[in-house]
Design a protein around this motif. Structure first.
Motif, PDB file in Angstrom:
ATOM      1  N   ASN A 161       1.224  -0.875   0.154  1.00 19.08           N
ATOM      2  CA  ASN A 161      -0.155  -0.200  -0.132  1.00 19.08           C
ATOM      3  C   ASN A 161       1.199   1.272   0.239  1.00 19.08           C
ATOM      4  OD1 ASN A 161      -2.718  -1.414  -0.468  1.00 19.08           O
ATOM      5  ND2 ASN A 161      -3.278  -1.576   1.727  1.00 19.08           N
ATOM      6  N   PHE A 162       1.315   1.264   0.518  1.00 23.34           N
ATOM      7  CA  PHE A 162       2.863   2.323   0.467  1.00 23.34           C
ATOM      8  C   PHE A 162       3.609   2.971   0.114  1.00 23.34           C
ATOM      9  CE2 PHE A 162       1.897   4.647   5.058  1.00 23.34           C
ATOM     10  CZ  PHE A 162       1.289   3.127   5.862  1.00 23.34           C
ATOM     11  N   GLN A 163       3.738   1.298  -0.711  1.00 24.67           N
ATOM     12  CA  GLN A 163       4.968   1.528  -2.194  1.00 24.67           C
ATOM     13  C   GLN A 163       3.557   2.423  -3.273  1.00 24.67           C
ATOM     14  OE1 GLN A 163       5.737  -2.024  -3.173  1.00 24.67           O
ATOM     15  NE2 GLN A 163       8.139  -1.407  -3.602  1.00 24.67           N
ATOM     16  N   PRO A 180      16.364   9.620  -1.330  1.00 25.03           N
ATOM     17  CA  PRO A 180      15.554  10.534  -0.617  1.00 25.03           C
ATOM     18  C   PRO A 180      15.231  10.317   0.658  1.00 25.03           C
ATOM     19  CG  PRO A 180      14.574  10.091  -2.267  1.00 25.03           C
ATOM     20  CD  PRO A 180      15.775   9.074  -2.455  1.00 25.03           C
ATOM     21  N   VAL A 181      13.665  11.439   1.088  1.00 26.47           N
ATOM     22  CA  VAL A 181      13.749  10.538   2.716  1.00 26.47           C
ATOM     23  C   VAL A 181      12.835   9.111   2.462  1.00 26.47           C
ATOM     24  CG1 VAL A 181      13.199  13.117   3.705  1.00 26.47           C
ATOM     25  CG2 VAL A 181      11.368  12.047   2.254  1.00 26.47           C
ATOM     26  N   THR A 182      13.287   8.390   3.193  1.00 30.11           N
ATOM     27  CA  THR A 182      12.354   7.271   3.257  1.00 30.11           C
ATOM     28  C   THR A 182      11.724   6.174   4.505  1.00 30.11           C
ATOM     29  OG1 THR A 182      15.283   6.533   2.368  1.00 30.11           O
ATOM     30  CG2 THR A 182      13.973   4.582   3.334  1.00 30.11           C
ATOM     31  N   LEU A 183      10.747   5.522   3.944  1.00 27.77           N
ATOM     32  CA  LEU A 183       9.685   5.025   4.962  1.00 27.77           C
ATOM     33  C   LEU A 183      10.282   3.307   4.835  1.00 27.77           C
ATOM     34  CD1 LEU A 183       7.372   5.136   7.180  1.00 27.77           C
ATOM     35  CD2 LEU A 183       5.947   4.277   4.721  1.00 27.77           C
ATOM     36  N   ILE A 184      11.121   2.998   6.624  1.00 24.72           N
ATOM     37  CA  ILE A 184      11.113   1.496   6.355  1.00 24.72           C
ATOM     38  C   ILE A 184       9.695   1.192   7.160  1.00 24.72           C
ATOM     39  CG2 ILE A 184      12.576  -0.230   7.425  1.00 24.72           C
ATOM     40  CD1 ILE A 184      15.220   1.776   6.554  1.00 24.72           C
ATOM     41  N   ILE A 185       9.169  -0.156   6.250  1.00 25.57           N
ATOM     42  CA  ILE A 185       8.289  -1.029   7.149  1.00 25.57           C
ATOM     43  C   ILE A 185       8.736  -2.364   7.395  1.00 25.57           C
ATOM     44  CG2 ILE A 185       6.265  -2.143   6.705  1.00 25.57           C
ATOM     45  CD1 ILE A 185       5.110   0.400   4.920  1.00 25.57           C
ATOM     46  N   GLY A 186       8.771  -3.131   8.233  1.00 27.75           N
ATOM     47  CA  GLY A 186       9.363  -4.333   9.327  1.00 27.75           C
ATOM     48  C   GLY A 186       7.815  -4.523  10.040  1.00 27.75           C
TER      49      GLY A 186
END
Ligand code: ADP
Ligand code: MG
Length: 698
Positions: free
Chosen positions: A356-358, A402-408
């Motif tokens: 979803n976030f991608q 660039p700015v990053t969101l890491i999901i895990g």
């Protein structure tokens, strides 16, 4: 902290129980089995129940199965043998002048003959098994003896404490009495007592105003009253006073932790930049945020722009749209140039968020990465080299852009990478994690903002204790256009009809979940997905059935989930693994067998997987006829869709440990406090603690 509340180590109450006359190593060992080691432990050993020994029933007036105390003299006693002497029971006959009572124990021990001797007078408490002759089995007994401490055992309300082998009720009561005699005047009111004087008011007034802490008895009085009450109503007053002390102690800890945190931390400015990313995100989202979502976002934005890092718990029933809120919060931090991490409890949910976030964020130029136990897209530029050295400002030197969101998943905690420039930590389905794990992730940054989300509606008592150090936001509104979820509790003989019903829904194009409690069959007789899989395939053919459980390889899990999401698999047979987060709006049926094996809150979560689209949805709970009681319990779900009511019912039925799962062992054990009933006390404790912390902590 300890100095504020608990008595200092030198307090006379901290002495070992052997300080009491008559307590040697053997007694001490017995007491230790009940976790009683110090005088204070003994004084706070709450009676299990009370017996009214002010008047006894005449043996002639005993009623069948009614628990009663009588008193009488033993007129005969002895061992009876049967089956050629193989089995023996001990019986004594008690006479009180009105009638005789046979007391039986189905194991005869040698000491009994010496103890229950003819002529001795006994108090006997039990339930008559029969009235012809009058008989009690395994009654509790106590000899009446004319000793100097006689008045504590008879002619009053008498406490019955939890006991252990070799320690009789009478001995325990005597020890508590001795402890009170010697130490009662050493019991001091904790800090709160000094903040708000608690003079013992006259008994009548005390009872009338039991809701006001200011009119509670002193702690010393309360301890006395809990063991030796004058009236049964005293017990509850005393309990509340002692519970209040417990809650205050906990609240002081919570508030102090929070205050320390605020004094040490300086917040990163993460409230966003003119909605640069949020605006296009919302445009592309395809729906309008609900009023509740917007309100919550306003609170979050204020927090992320304030002087202290946000510490916020976002509660919203299943399906209330927490993910979109999380996305907006993430975007605020990302707009401000900070990275964000989002942790979810299962790989399935992490993968779902990842996709979803991608879809949502990559068009906006935000990188979205995944790190789970079995898959990672996180590149080596994130690897910690020399132990994650940071500049003095606390921010890592390299800024992968660039700015990053890491999901895990939990893998985020153990994997070797670091998160430089971390502005916001989001934890989804927070109740599946422990407080320690939450903090571990937070420590990866330099006081990042923290947003934890949960769909388990937390009863307010727990909210104030367990999550007392968090601010709470609520999404109290579901997105519009949702179909209703109808819930039915049925016995398994109705299953053929249920399958027929499911086939009809599938024929209409909908999808269904089928949930069993076990992965593999075992002795408990509960249904298991692996065993039922073949059955189900035949039963529902030609509709395609997928299988999902925790012991599958990650790739198989992904495939099963993907097949269901794309509607290739029409039915998903699963364990409660799907309880959290999974979002497939076309699924409208949820069948749960052996529903009695689940908690109500958990069933509510499972039910939250359906009713996510516009179609009417159906949740069918199968519980068997033999467990009529658990079917009754399940009716709560039939009657309401309100997660709070369900969680409160669950808390009452199963206690906080069960409701929150193993992870939340952070909750202290209360001796007197009761999280199912003590909301008012907890609120008062919070206010009192605030006064204490205000006064004493810089
Ligand atoms: P939860 O709070 O249980 O995590 P989700 O965030 O998974 O709920 O949202 C449930 C469903 O509702 C998703 O399909 C989501 O896209 C949808 N949704 C969220 N907010 C809205 C809204 N304001 N209007 C319509 N649908 C929404
Ligand atoms: Mg969710």
């Amino acid at each position: 902290m300890a100095a504020l509340q608990t008595p200092p180590a030198k307090s006379p109450l901290a002495q070992p129980v052997t300080a009491l006359w008559g307590v040697g190593p053997e007694r001490a060992a017995q007491l230790a089995r009940l976790d009683i080691r110090t005088i204070e432990d003994l004084l706070l050993h709450k009676p299990r129940r009370y017996e009214d020994r002010r008047k006894f029933l005449a043996i002639a007036d005993l009623k069948l199965k009614e628990a009663t105390t009588v008193r009488g003299k033993i007129v005969a006693a002895g061992v009876k043998r049967w089956r050629k002497g193989e089995r023996a029971l001990f019986e004594c006959i008690l006479d009180d002048g009105t009638a005789r009572l046979h007391c039986r124990w189905w194991q005869a021990y040698p000491w009994m003959e010496e103890y229950y001797t003819v002529g001795r007078e006994f108090l006997v408490f039990g339930r008559p098994e029969s009235l012809r002759p009058r008989t009690m089995d395994h009654a509790e007994t106590e000899p009446i003896e004319s000793g100097e401490d006689e008045f504590i055992h008879v002619n009053r309300l008498v406490p019955i404490h939890a006991l252990t082998d070799g320690l009789t009720a009478r001995v325990m009561r005597t020890l508590v009495w001795r402890a009170l005699e010697k130490f009662e005047n050493q019991i001091v009111d904790p800090q709160v007592g000094r903040v708000t004087p608690c003079a013992p008011p006259p008994a009548t007034e005390r009872r009338a105003r039991s809701d006001a802490p200011y009119h509670f008895p002193t702690r010393a009085n309360a301890v006395h009253m809990i063991h030796f009450p004058e009236e049964l109503t005293d017990v509850e007053i005393a309990r509340q006073r002692l519970a209040l002390d417990e809650f205050v102690e906990l609240q002081i800890q919570i508030q102090q932790r929070r205050k320390n945190f605020e004094s040490k931390s300086k917040a990163l400015p993460c409230s966003g930049e003119n909605n640069r990313l949020i605006k296009p995100f919302l445009m592309a989202l395809g729906f309008k945020l609900t009023g509740a979502q917007t309100n919550v976002l306003r609170e979050i934005r204020a927090d992320m722009g304030s002087a202290h890092p946000m510490r916020r718990l976002l509660q919203g029933d299943v399906g209330s749209g927490k993910t979109a809120v999380a996305a907006c919060a993430a975007l605020m931090a990302l707009e401000s140039g900070f990275n964000v991490v989002l942790m979810a409890p299962t790989e399935i949910l992490a993968e779902q968020h990842f996709s979803n976030f991608q879809k949502w964020l990559e068009p906006l130029g935000v990188k979205v990465e995944l790190q789970t136990g079995s898959r990672k897209t996180v590149g080596d530029e994130w690897r910690v080299t020399s132990g994650g050295k940071r500049t003095p400002s606390g921010h890592a030197t390299r800024h992968p852009s660039p700015v990053t969101l890491i999901i895990g998943t939990h893998a985020l905690l153990t994997s070797g990478f670091d998160l430089p420039n971390l502005g916001l930590v989001i934890i989804d389905e927070q109740h599946k994690f422990g407080v320690a794990q939450r903090e571990q992730l937070v420590r990866k940054g330099n006081y990042p903002h923290l947003l934890v989300m949960t769909a388990t509606p937390i009863p307010r008592t727990l909210g104030l204790t367990l999550y007392g150090d968090l601010d709470v936001s609520m999404i109290d509104e579901l997105p519009p256009g949702r179909g209703q979820v109808k819930t039915f509790v049925r016995t398994s003989d109705k299953l053929p009809k249920v399958w027929e019903f499911i086939r009809q829904r599938l024929a209409e194009g909908r999808q269904a979940y089928v949930v069993y409690p076990r992965v593999e069959e075992n002795a408990d007789g509960l249904k298991a997905v692996t065993k039922e899989f073949e059955n189900l395939k035949k039963l529902l053919a030609p509709f395609h059935v997928g299988l999902l459980h925790g012991r599958l390889a990650a790739r198989d899990k992904d495939e099963a989930m993907a097949a269901f999401r794309t509607n290739t698999a029409r039915v998903l047979l699963a364990t409660s693994l799907i309880e959290v987060g999974v979002d497939v709006p076309n699924a409208t049926v949820m069948l749960i067998e052996n529903a009695e094996a689940f908690g109500l809150a958990q069933l509510h979560q499972l039910r939250g997987r359906i009713g996510r689209g516009a179609h009417e949805s159906y949740c069918i709970l199968i519980a068997d006829a033999k467990s009529a009681e658990s079917r009754q319990r399940l009716r709560v779900l039939e009657a309401t869709g309100d997660g709070f009511r369900i969680a409160e019912a669950d808390l009452k039925l199963r206690g906080p440990g069960e409701l929150l799962g193993q992870q939340q062992s952070g909750l202290p054990r209360f001796r007197f406090g009761d999280l199912t009933t003590d909301l008012d006390l907890i609120r008062k404790a919070r206010d009192l603690a605030a006064q204490v912390v205000e006064k004493h902590v810089k």
